[in-house]
Design an enzyme around this catalytic site. Structure first.
Site, PDB file in Angstrom:
ATOM      1  N   PHE A 137     -13.686  -6.781  24.495  1.00  0.00           N
ATOM      2  CA  PHE A 137     -14.020  -7.391  23.211  1.00  0.00           C
ATOM      3  C   PHE A 137     -14.897  -8.604  23.470  1.00  0.00           C
ATOM      4  O   PHE A 137     -14.504  -9.511  24.195  1.00  0.00           O
ATOM      5  CB  PHE A 137     -12.774  -7.814  22.422  1.00  0.00           C
ATOM      6  CG  PHE A 137     -13.114  -8.361  21.068  1.00  0.00           C
ATOM      7  CD1 PHE A 137     -13.429  -7.507  20.019  1.00  0.00           C
ATOM      8  CD2 PHE A 137     -13.185  -9.729  20.851  1.00  0.00           C
ATOM      9  CE1 PHE A 137     -13.800  -8.006  18.777  1.00  0.00           C
ATOM     10  CE2 PHE A 137     -13.553 -10.241  19.603  1.00  0.00           C
ATOM     11  CZ  PHE A 137     -13.846  -9.369  18.571  1.00  0.00           C
ATOM     12  N   ASP A 222     -16.548 -13.141  30.600  1.00  0.00           N
ATOM     13  CA  ASP A 222     -16.218 -13.624  29.264  1.00  0.00           C
ATOM     14  C   ASP A 222     -14.808 -14.213  29.337  1.00  0.00           C
ATOM     15  O   ASP A 222     -13.819 -13.489  29.339  1.00  0.00           O
ATOM     16  CB  ASP A 222     -16.292 -12.453  28.267  1.00  0.00           C
ATOM     17  CG  ASP A 222     -15.892 -12.855  26.847  1.00  0.00           C
ATOM     18  OD1 ASP A 222     -15.305 -13.946  26.676  1.00  0.00           O
ATOM     19  OD2 ASP A 222     -16.143 -12.071  25.917  1.00  0.00           O
ATOM     20  N   LYS A 251     -12.672 -20.204  22.581  1.00  0.00           N
ATOM     21  CA  LYS A 251     -11.413 -20.409  21.854  1.00  0.00           C
ATOM     22  C   LYS A 251     -10.668 -21.712  22.186  1.00  0.00           C
ATOM     23  O   LYS A 251     -10.513 -22.562  21.348  1.00  0.00           O
ATOM     24  CB  LYS A 251     -10.495 -19.207  22.070  1.00  0.00           C
ATOM     25  CG  LYS A 251     -11.023 -17.962  21.358  1.00  0.00           C
ATOM     26  CD  LYS A 251     -10.037 -16.825  21.366  1.00  0.00           C
ATOM     27  CE  LYS A 251     -10.408 -15.744  20.368  1.00  0.00           C
ATOM     28  NZ  LYS A 251     -11.094 -14.583  20.933  1.00  0.00           N
TER      29      LYS A 251
HETATM   30  C1  LIG Z   1     -12.308 -13.908  20.487  1.00  0.00           C
HETATM   31  C2  LIG Z   1     -13.183 -13.403  21.549  1.00  0.00           C
HETATM   32  C3  LIG Z   1     -14.576 -13.357  21.398  1.00  0.00           C
HETATM   33  C4  LIG Z   1     -15.258 -13.708  20.099  1.00  0.00           C
HETATM   34  O1  LIG Z   1     -15.115 -15.048  19.765  1.00  0.00           O
HETATM   35  P1  LIG Z   1     -15.546 -15.542  18.298  1.00  0.00           P
HETATM   36  O2  LIG Z   1     -15.374 -17.040  18.375  1.00  0.00           O
HETATM   37  O3  LIG Z   1     -14.627 -14.883  17.332  1.00  0.00           O
HETATM   38  O4  LIG Z   1     -16.944 -15.152  18.093  1.00  0.00           O
HETATM   39  C5  LIG Z   1     -15.333 -12.945  22.473  1.00  0.00           C
HETATM   40  N1  LIG Z   1     -14.772 -12.590  23.628  1.00  0.00           N
HETATM   41  C6  LIG Z   1     -13.436 -12.611  23.817  1.00  0.00           C
HETATM   42  C7  LIG Z   1     -12.871 -12.222  25.127  1.00  0.00           C
HETATM   43  C8  LIG Z   1     -12.591 -13.000  22.770  1.00  0.00           C
HETATM   44  O5  LIG Z   1     -11.273 -12.987  22.945  1.00  0.00           O
END
Ligand SMILES: *Cc1c(COP(=O)(O)O)cnc(C)c1O
Length: 401
Positions: A137, A222, A251
């Site tokens: 994701f 990521d 986050k």
């Molecule tokens: C939540 C998340 C995203 C997206 O972040 P947003 O601030 O909602 O755009 C991308 N990568 C990972 C691994 C995530 O958990």
């Protein structure tokens, strides 16, 4: 306004993109939150791994207050003190040499994809393909969606950016087979969050890095969800000792304030020059002052140690539950991103709803994975309290059979 009034106003005026529970949370302190009808909840969702220090941590609140009274926004036409300081702090504690700031995880991943392409473009190479993982994701903007290896999120938005290839996670040979001289980067979460709390084997990152090196592709991590202390180290990749070329954060980076960051080595970062990439709000004084306070707190206040200790405690208590309730088939995760997998036929959503009714916030990903992402400052007492409520909920599920 009451819960019901806020719910009605939302239904009339806010776009219907979320399945929301019928409560409005209006106040938070540590691991507790209160709804508009003044009901209290124990929070094991932390704003989806955002409030890593709990709600309204005093150091973060003080930094936001002080900065708000001085300067909230100015733009990147000028130098920004807290932005420079936060970048220096991230660089001091990671593989990275340079940082680009934006406002969300998706944006940080967009920046990473753009940087990888620009890097090879400047070298006169036509590498543009990005290899990502199934069940990954990476966010909801078009390029981040294209990178996301889950069809359910991409459906209805095609055609997306081409040249993304998805391979199974935790499979080095799949990466090896997919990459070629047209691969710009391999992009992955060191631990998959949204895709099910999937922890790869210990030597996975090492294998992927070696595969990237062989063909000259970049490696992008990521760490939007698992960075900033969530796994018991400041960054999840530290457990493996294998550094990437680029890493994205968001986050947990600013104690609850919207922020994103894309970190890279000097070698790669030099591909971005004035005019190549930008963000109006990126690195603004308010968000970066909050980020500075949040990262300092994670590093200085025993937060990582607490995360590791509470991880062991929570894991042990979840394993106990697994022994009592055979429909829990697996407990997995690392640090304070832990999951309990439910047997098919047991609906995670029903358990989450029943927990809410008993004053506990937990979260379900997919159909059947309960995810536990409490604040890294959680106490053993709060873990035990959570387990007590969950036990009662699971007992009711068992009775219903
Ligand atoms: C939540 C998340 C995203 C997206 O972040 P947003 O601030 O909602 O755009 C991308 N990568 C990972 C691994 C995530 O958990």
């Amino acid at each position: 306004m009451t819960n019901a009034e806020i719910k009605a106003l939302t239904a009339s005026h806010v776009m219907n993109t979320y399945n929301r529970f019928p409560v409005a949370i209006v106040r938070g302190e540590g691991r507790r939150v209160w709804d508009a009808d003044n009901r209290q909840y124990l929070d094991f969702t932390s704003g989806l791994a955002v409030c890593n220090l709990g709600h309204c941590h005093p150091r973060v609140v003080a930094a936001i207050k002080a900065q708000a009274e001085k300067l909230i926004h100015i733009s990147n036409l000028y130098h920004i003190g807290p932005q420079a300081e936060l970048a220096a702090l991230l660089v001091a504690h990671s593989f990275a040499d340079k940082v680009f700031f934006c406002n969300s995880g998706a944006e940080a991943n967009e920046a990473a994809i753009k940087l990888a392409r620009k890097y090879f473009n400047l070298k006169g190479s036509n590498r543009y393909q990005i290899v990502t993982m199934e069940k990954s994701f990476h966010g909801r903007t078009l390029a981040a969606l294209a990178a996301t290896g889950q069809g359910k999120y991409r459906q209805g938005f095609e055609p997306l950016l081409e040249k993304f290839i998805y391979v199974p996670f935790n499979d080095v040979s799949a990466v090896r087979n997919a990459i070629s001289s047209s691969t710009a980067a391999v992009m992955l979460e060191p631990i998959q969050g949204e895709g099910g709390v999937n922890v790869p084997s210990d030597d996975y990152l090492k294998g992927v890095k070696a595969a990237c090196k062989e063909v000259g592709a970049l490696l992008i991590y990521d760490e939007v969800q698992v960075g900033v202390g969530r796994t018991g180290r400041l960054f999840a990749y530290e457990h493996s000792g294998v550094a990437p070329d680029i890493m994205t954060l968001a986050k947990g980076l600013a104690g609850g304030v919207a922020i994103g960051a894309m970190c890279a080595t000097d070698e790669v970062a030099q591909a971005f020059t004035p005019g190549t990439h930008a963000s109006t709000f990126g690195g603004n004084p308010l968000a970066t002052a909050a980020g500075l306070a949040a990262v300092r707190t994670v590093l200085e206040d025993g937060v990582l140690e607490n995360c590791r200790k509470m991880s062991e405690h929570l894991r042990a208590r979840l394993v106990e539950l697994k022994q009592s309730f055979p429909f829990i088939t697996e407990v997995r995760g690392k640090g304070l991103i832990l999951a309990a997998e439910l047997a098919s036929g047991i609906k995670g959503a029903d358990i989450v709803k029943a927990a809410l009714d008993k004053g506990l916030l937990i979260n379900c990903i997919g159909e059947s994975t309960l995810r536990f992402i409490p604040a890294l400052t959680v106490t053993a007492g709060e873990v035990d309290e959570m387990i007590g409520i969950l036990k009662a909920v699971l007992g009711a599920v068992e009775k219903k059979g």
